[in-house]
Design an enzyme around this catalytic site. Sequence first.
Site: not given
Length: 597
Positions: A330-332, A334, A358
Amino acid sequence: MTTNETLPETDRHKLEANLARVEELTQRLVDAIARRKPINPALHGPEPTLYAKAMQAYWQEWAQNPAKVFENQVGYWGKSLGHFMEAQQALAAGKLAPPEDTGPKDRRFKNPLWDSHPYFNFIKQQYQISSDAIRDAVEDIEDLEPTEKRRLRYFAQQITDMMAPTNFFATNPDALQKAVETEGASLVKGMENLVADLEANNGELIVRLADDKAFTIGENIATAEGAVVWRNRMMELIQYSPTTEKVHETPIVLFPPWINKFYILDLKPENSLIRWIVDQGYTLFVVSWINPDESYRDIGLEDYIEDGYLTALRLAREICGTEKINAVGYCIAGTTLALTLSLLKKRGDKQVNSATFFTALTDFSDQGEFTPFLQNDFIDGIEAEVNATGLLKSFIMARTFSYLRSTDLIYTPAIKSYMMGETPPAFDLLYWNGDGANLPGRMAVQYLRGLCQDNKFSDGTFELMGETLNLRDVDIPLISITAETDHIAAWKDCFRGVQKMGARSKTFVLSESGHIAGIVNPPNKRKYGHYLNPDLTLPADEWQKTADYHEGSWWPVWEAWLRKRSGKKVAARQPGDSSHPVLAPAPGTYVRVKANQ
């Protein structure tokens, strides 16, 4: 004239008590500000050269096309003078009423007095006229490099937002009315809130968005059942307890961002993605990252990968007795999952069966709304700050994110708390938003320089852990979930990164809403829909235009995709085993560490 001596007894005592309280709070205010440790001035704004270049370009425009500049100036003067004359004429006629045209609507000015009261309406409309003039002046500057123009546009908007009349007590009807209604008690309470926020953040003014006394991690927030089955210097690995008799053979390891805490995915039972995944019959592991202190100054992305990603993947396979893992970032996290997959490709390691991203950026060729903060003057300031302190502190990142939505995340909460004396709401999402994490100094610079500024991963030149990593090496089956109004990881930028990945099997989902609500979107709410289109060769705009729109959450779409890659059903697994004993109940201990401790 009413004096303190002529006030009724009860009112006099109330006034004296409020004055005494203000004196006490003033001293606490001074003491709190005195404890503030100054940070690098470069983190407060752009280099002065940006404004100097803008002024030079403006004067150059004046010299080359004076009629255009003069037309803009005269237009502004004319609107201001006309507005003033209308007000004067109304007053001269004894009309204490606003003009028929009360100006354009703006949600900051929702109090009816902004339209019905001539004083407030005059202030509102003059502010709008001035804001438009500043905006037009910026847009008319032609001889600025596009990045500098974008930055100038951003900082000019910040100035006009800051100068909104709602931000000042004397020109805020809500605050004035509240002060009158409460006989000044709202101002005393507001000052108490201001002092409390300063004291809680070592003299830094960070507006508290939620009532931090309303939530206790593990009691009424982050309550999904599970256990910590591993702990090292970088993370606690949580395995969640099954809620079904059978589970899919291949487990899931979910890597949340370490800029924030993982429990955004487990705020409460009805919107918990963690609970929902477990309820669908999956064995789920979630990483809870350490909230680093100054001793982590030399921790880099390689430490997150080695002691975080690779360790979590190995442990999940050992505990579940499987050869494969489905990974989620998720985010960083990811972004770093993609780095990890490239590293595994270089090593010939095929333990990851599929990858889910994500809102994850992997191509930074367009820096989007973060352009103002990703130029050398700011990054140089951050590098100097982390060299001095060892950390990119949570409040610096929180402030940056907040200024991207300053009206919603800074000025409106500050008005309610400090001017009107309101207690921040008991809102779990805002509580989580204020429970941030620090970043290790070395890791922050690696990310900002190597990925955000130089885009080396997308270009195939990012060197890490003895390998040169390339986005095209991400070649396992993947699905990317993005959010339509995401201002942190813009969906078109995520889309461009997915297009560059080397996987033959790629699925892209565009959810409605933003960075959080687009992901935390449970099916039972039926609140936000999503777009699907299998043709990822199209430009982003064309992809969305030709995509199929589906009402409701994307969660079931993802689960159907994941089910095909998760193997047969086996008996449900309880957390840990004899080699990996339970260390603590979920949500663990690392998640409770505060950034300002």
